[in-house]
Design a protein around this motif. Structure first.
Motif, PDB file in Angstrom:
ATOM      1  N   VAL A  42      15.645  -6.465 -32.248  1.00 16.39           N
ATOM      2  CA  VAL A  42      16.194  -7.766 -32.947  1.00 16.39           C
ATOM      3  C   VAL A  42      17.648  -7.749 -32.971  1.00 16.39           C
ATOM      4  N   ARG A  43      18.306  -8.721 -32.511  1.00 19.61           N
ATOM      5  CA  ARG A  43      19.562  -9.025 -32.474  1.00 19.61           C
ATOM      6  C   ARG A  43      20.099 -10.277 -33.183  1.00 19.61           C
ATOM      7  N   ASP A  44      21.424 -10.434 -33.315  1.00 26.11           N
ATOM      8  CA  ASP A  44      22.036 -11.727 -33.887  1.00 26.11           C
ATOM      9  C   ASP A  44      22.621 -12.339 -32.978  1.00 26.11           C
ATOM     10  N   TYR A  45      22.189 -13.483 -32.384  1.00 27.71           N
ATOM     11  CA  TYR A  45      22.630 -14.259 -31.271  1.00 27.71           C
ATOM     12  C   TYR A  45      23.659 -15.218 -31.671  1.00 27.71           C
ATOM     13  N   ILE A  46      24.748 -15.247 -31.312  1.00 25.97           N
ATOM     14  CA  ILE A  46      25.616 -16.210 -31.789  1.00 25.97           C
ATOM     15  C   ILE A  46      26.510 -17.141 -30.749  1.00 25.97           C
ATOM     16  N   SER A  77      14.035 -11.642 -32.500  1.00 28.10           N
ATOM     17  CA  SER A  77      13.615 -10.690 -31.493  1.00 28.10           C
ATOM     18  C   SER A  77      13.795 -11.215 -30.214  1.00 28.10           C
ATOM     19  N   VAL A  78      13.296 -10.239 -29.238  1.00 29.20           N
ATOM     20  CA  VAL A  78      13.546 -10.449 -27.680  1.00 29.20           C
ATOM     21  C   VAL A  78      12.382 -11.748 -27.615  1.00 29.20           C
ATOM     22  N   LEU A  79      11.193 -11.351 -28.222  1.00 26.15           N
ATOM     23  CA  LEU A  79      10.244 -12.168 -27.638  1.00 26.15           C
ATOM     24  C   LEU A  79      10.316 -13.601 -28.472  1.00 26.15           C
ATOM     25  N   PRO A 100      21.336 -14.501 -19.737  1.00 31.18           N
ATOM     26  CA  PRO A 100      21.642 -14.771 -18.356  1.00 31.18           C
ATOM     27  C   PRO A 100      20.371 -14.144 -17.745  1.00 31.18           C
ATOM     28  N   PHE A 101      19.858 -13.183 -17.968  1.00 35.14           N
ATOM     29  CA  PHE A 101      18.429 -12.772 -17.248  1.00 35.14           C
ATOM     30  C   PHE A 101      17.553 -13.980 -17.540  1.00 35.14           C
ATOM     31  N   VAL A 102      17.380 -14.439 -18.601  1.00 33.59           N
ATOM     32  CA  VAL A 102      16.588 -15.375 -18.892  1.00 33.59           C
ATOM     33  C   VAL A 102      16.728 -16.586 -18.274  1.00 33.59           C
ATOM     34  N   TYR A 126      36.259  -3.881 -19.986  1.00 30.98           N
ATOM     35  CA  TYR A 126      34.764  -3.705 -19.187  1.00 30.98           C
ATOM     36  C   TYR A 126      33.811  -3.618 -20.398  1.00 30.98           C
ATOM     37  N   LYS A 127      32.682  -4.161 -20.262  1.00 31.94           N
ATOM     38  CA  LYS A 127      31.547  -3.965 -21.154  1.00 31.94           C
ATOM     39  C   LYS A 127      30.210  -3.799 -20.701  1.00 31.94           C
ATOM     40  N   ALA A 128      30.032  -3.137 -19.698  1.00 32.82           N
ATOM     41  CA  ALA A 128      28.704  -2.979 -19.283  1.00 32.82           C
ATOM     42  C   ALA A 128      28.325  -1.381 -19.495  1.00 32.82           C
ATOM     43  N   VAL A 129      27.124  -1.302 -20.360  1.00 35.08           N
ATOM     44  CA  VAL A 129      27.100  -0.122 -21.201  1.00 35.08           C
ATOM     45  C   VAL A 129      26.528   1.015 -20.158  1.00 35.08           C
ATOM     46  N   GLY A 130      25.588   0.738 -19.428  1.00 37.97           N
ATOM     47  CA  GLY A 130      25.223   1.597 -18.260  1.00 37.97           C
ATOM     48  C   GLY A 130      26.085   2.039 -17.517  1.00 37.97           C
ATOM     49  N   PRO A 153      17.044   2.834 -22.622  1.00 37.43           N
ATOM     50  CA  PRO A 153      17.780   3.725 -23.122  1.00 37.43           C
ATOM     51  C   PRO A 153      19.084   3.236 -23.773  1.00 37.43           C
ATOM     52  N   GLY A 154      19.077   3.900 -25.202  1.00 37.19           N
ATOM     53  CA  GLY A 154      20.541   3.458 -25.926  1.00 37.19           C
ATOM     54  C   GLY A 154      20.231   2.173 -26.825  1.00 37.19           C
ATOM     55  N   ASP A 155      19.187   1.579 -26.709  1.00 43.08           N
ATOM     56  CA  ASP A 155      19.057   0.304 -27.358  1.00 43.08           C
ATOM     57  C   ASP A 155      18.843   0.629 -28.933  1.00 43.08           C
ATOM     58  N   SER A 213      36.257  -6.686 -30.689  1.00 44.74           N
ATOM     59  CA  SER A 213      35.374  -5.606 -30.780  1.00 44.74           C
ATOM     60  C   SER A 213      33.801  -5.795 -30.754  1.00 44.74           C
ATOM     61  N   SER A 214      32.770  -5.100 -31.161  1.00 45.85           N
ATOM     62  CA  SER A 214      31.696  -5.220 -31.153  1.00 45.85           C
ATOM     63  C   SER A 214      30.813  -4.527 -32.219  1.00 45.85           C
ATOM     64  N   CYS A 215      29.770  -5.048 -32.451  1.00 48.56           N
ATOM     65  CA  CYS A 215      29.004  -4.282 -33.535  1.00 48.56           C
ATOM     66  C   CYS A 215      28.209  -2.886 -32.891  1.00 48.56           C
ATOM     67  N   THR A 216      28.683  -2.847 -31.622  1.00 48.22           N
ATOM     68  CA  THR A 216      28.196  -1.512 -31.206  1.00 48.22           C
ATOM     69  C   THR A 216      28.981  -0.297 -31.947  1.00 48.22           C
ATOM     70  N   VAL A 217      29.958  -0.613 -32.538  1.00 51.23           N
ATOM     71  CA  VAL A 217      30.606   0.432 -33.266  1.00 51.23           C
ATOM     72  C   VAL A 217      29.808   0.938 -34.503  1.00 51.23           C
TER      73      VAL A 217
HETATM   74  C1  UD1 Z   1      24.773  -4.884 -25.344  1.00 53.58           C
HETATM   75  C2  UD1 Z   1      25.584  -3.713 -25.688  1.00 53.58           C
HETATM   76  C3  UD1 Z   1      26.478  -3.921 -26.537  1.00 53.58           C
HETATM   77  C4  UD1 Z   1      27.632  -4.868 -25.822  1.00 53.58           C
HETATM   78  C5  UD1 Z   1      26.890  -5.926 -25.501  1.00 53.58           C
HETATM   79  C6  UD1 Z   1      27.863  -6.883 -24.486  1.00 53.58           C
HETATM   80  C7  UD1 Z   1      23.609  -2.104 -25.595  1.00 53.58           C
HETATM   81  C8  UD1 Z   1      22.871  -0.947 -26.331  1.00 53.58           C
HETATM   82  N1  UD1 Z   1      24.426  -2.541 -26.168  1.00 53.58           N
HETATM   83  O1  UD1 Z   1      24.415  -5.404 -26.327  1.00 53.58           O
HETATM   84  O2  UD1 Z   1      27.143  -2.601 -26.930  1.00 53.58           O
HETATM   85  O3  UD1 Z   1      28.624  -5.190 -26.751  1.00 53.58           O
HETATM   86  O4  UD1 Z   1      25.787  -5.937 -24.531  1.00 53.58           O
HETATM   87  O5  UD1 Z   1      27.706  -6.561 -23.095  1.00 53.58           O
HETATM   88  O6  UD1 Z   1      23.580  -2.062 -24.290  1.00 53.58           O
HETATM   89  N2  UD1 Z   1      16.918  -7.152 -23.011  1.00 53.58           N
HETATM   90  C9  UD1 Z   1      15.478  -7.056 -22.500  1.00 53.58           C
HETATM   91  N3  UD1 Z   1      15.419  -7.318 -21.428  1.00 53.58           N
HETATM   92  C10 UD1 Z   1      16.630  -7.495 -20.544  1.00 53.58           C
HETATM   93  C11 UD1 Z   1      17.916  -7.436 -21.229  1.00 53.58           C
HETATM   94  C12 UD1 Z   1      17.862  -7.350 -22.256  1.00 53.58           C
HETATM   95  O7  UD1 Z   1      14.334  -7.004 -23.292  1.00 53.58           O
HETATM   96  O8  UD1 Z   1      16.341  -7.868 -19.152  1.00 53.58           O
HETATM   97  C13 UD1 Z   1      16.600  -6.981 -24.502  1.00 53.58           C
HETATM   98  C14 UD1 Z   1      17.511  -5.721 -25.096  1.00 53.58           C
HETATM   99  O9  UD1 Z   1      16.614  -4.593 -25.209  1.00 53.58           O
HETATM  100  C15 UD1 Z   1      18.108  -5.978 -26.458  1.00 53.58           C
HETATM  101  C16 UD1 Z   1      18.531  -7.576 -26.433  1.00 53.58           C
HETATM  102  O10 UD1 Z   1      17.486  -7.948 -25.278  1.00 53.58           O
HETATM  103  O11 UD1 Z   1      17.123  -5.814 -27.355  1.00 53.58           O
HETATM  104  C17 UD1 Z   1      19.714  -7.944 -25.911  1.00 53.58           C
HETATM  105  O12 UD1 Z   1      20.192  -6.866 -25.094  1.00 53.58           O
HETATM  106  P1  UD1 Z   1      21.711  -7.428 -24.598  1.00 53.58           P
HETATM  107  O13 UD1 Z   1      21.719  -8.907 -24.104  1.00 53.58           O
HETATM  108  O14 UD1 Z   1      21.732  -6.322 -23.212  1.00 53.58           O
HETATM  109  O15 UD1 Z   1      22.497  -7.066 -25.711  1.00 53.58           O
HETATM  110  P2  UD1 Z   1      22.537  -5.732 -26.650  1.00 53.58           P
HETATM  111  O16 UD1 Z   1      21.812  -4.505 -25.781  1.00 53.58           O
HETATM  112  O17 UD1 Z   1      22.304  -6.163 -27.686  1.00 53.58           O
END
Ligand code: UD1
Length: 338
Positions: free
Chosen positions: A231-235, A271-273, A203-205, A84-88, A296-298, A124-128
């Motif tokens: 900011v994230r690293d999208y692969i 970045s998200v934007l 997927p939300f986008v 499972y992988k949903a943080v919330g 929360p948690g980001d 595994s995940s960069c969440t570590v």
């Molecule tokens: C999340 C988990 C990560 C997990 C990965 C796989 C957290 C803190 N981290 O990564 O541990 O391995 O999912 O499921 O939850 N965003 C928006 N609007 C949205 C959705 C996301 O702005 O509706 C932003 C988030 O704030 C984040 C970025 O988009 O900055 C990426 O979010 P997401 O795709 O959920 O991935 P992570 O949070 O990086």
């Protein structure tokens, strides 16, 4: 043919990895009870590789059912995605996460021991890394006891693999820490299939662009980042899948350590934007979005130093953000066309 068990092989990363394994000459053996995936992923894999893969609808915590998969033919190695992988959700239902994510690895390792299987690639995940002090983040950055129960299950599983490989000198494990996997197979036959409202950004986008969601909420624009959004690293998921084949191949080598860790990311943070803007460019559509509160948690920013995967595995990404978003959008449109 070398049978390679792919647990969670009907899932997002698992399905793409099954395809890359088949294309590299392995025989993927999918073990997945489809609790979080759909039959169409299996059909998509079959369509791409030109034959039905071997599939076992088995819960990986069910040791006796899982044992029968090992009994049906020699197993070359295992790639373990099922988790499972949903943080919330993991915060609301920690037992579900500890039981499934850790329990399935315990069962798998017992079976690998029982059947003498010595190669394991682990998801595994960069969440570590939690909120890392230094960017880009290298594999030697300290574990920060990931913020969520989900993240902590990855820390525990990594530790379990280290302990087990210390106890069994023949076991070889590759621990792959993913950054943010997105996109879909360019054929648009397989991709991400979130059940319900997506938690993840891309997927939300794509669902918003398809009119399934009203608008995207950008979770915060007041972070200490260039434009204020995270900011994230999208692969690209196909790049990520290919890295698994390389990691598995490395486990054949003579002087490979028992347990190795690799970051899998592009090395670039977006970045998200920027994701929103790039999506608008590649799709030619405006993406309705508004700025909302932080989630929360980001963590504000995390992206990989991918040097180790390049030097040791010979892994380099072939796709960038644009291709990944274009493929994600093509997949969303294929879903809408059904
Ligand atoms: C999340 C988990 C990560 C997990 C990965 C796989 C957290 C803190 N981290 O990564 O541990 O391995 O999912 O499921 O939850 N965003 C928006 N609007 C949205 C959705 C996301 O702005 O509706 C932003 C988030 O704030 C984040 C970025 O988009 O900055 C990426 O979010 P997401 O795709 O959920 O991935 P992570 O949070 O990086």
């Amino acid at each position: 043919m070398k049978r390679v068990i792919v647990t969670g092989g009907a899932g997002f990363i698992g399905s793409h990895t099954a395809v890359e394994l088949a294309e590299a000459g392995y025989d993927p053996v999918i073990v997945d009870d489809l609790r979080n995936s759909e039959e169409r992923a299996l059909q998509g894999i079959a369509g791409i590789i030109g034959k039905d893969p071997e599939v076992h609808r088995v819960d990986c915590t069910d040791e006796e059912a899982f044992a029968r998969v090992f009994e049906q033919g020699a197993v070359h190695g295992v790639i373990h995605f099922a988790a499972y992988k949903a943080v919330g959700e993991s915060v609301a239902e920690p037992l579900k996460y500890y039981h499934n994510n850790i329990g399935s690895l315990v069962v798998l390792l017992r079976l690998m021991e029982r059947y003498g299987v010595k190669r394991l690639v682990f998801s595994s995940s960069c969440t570590v890394y939690g909120d890392p002090d230094r960017l880009p983040v290298t594999e030697s950055a300290p574990d920060r006891n990931a913020m969520s129960p989900y993240g902590f299950t990855k820390v525990v599983c990594e530790r379990l693999l280290r302990d087990q490989s210390a106890a069994d000198p023949d076991l070889r494990a590759s621990l792959l820490r993913y950054f943010n996997p997105i996109g879909a197979h360019p054929s648009a036959r397989i991709g991400e299939l979130p059940l319900g409202v997506p938690n993840n950004l891309v997927p939300f986008v794509t669902q918003t662009a398809a009119g399934l969601r009203k608008e995207l909420t950008v979770f915060g624009d007041d972070y200490d980042t260039p434009d204020g959004s995270c900011v994230r690293d999208y692969i690209h998921v196909v790049d990520l899948a290919r890295a698994h084949v390389l990691a598995l191949g490395r486990l054949d080598g003579k002087d490979v350590p028992g347990c190795e860790v690799f970051n899998l990311g592009t090395g670039t943070g977006n970045s998200v934007l920027e994701v929103v803007r790039t999506f608008e460019e590649v799709s030619g559509l405006p993406l309705p979005h508004r700025i909302g509160p932080r989630r929360p948690g980001d963590v504000p920013a995390v992206y990989a130093d991918p040097t180790r995967a390049r030097d040791v595995l010979g892994f380099e990404c072939r796709y960038g953000l644009r291709e990944a978003l274009a493929d994600a959008w093509r997949w969303q449109q294929a879903l809408a066309g059904d």
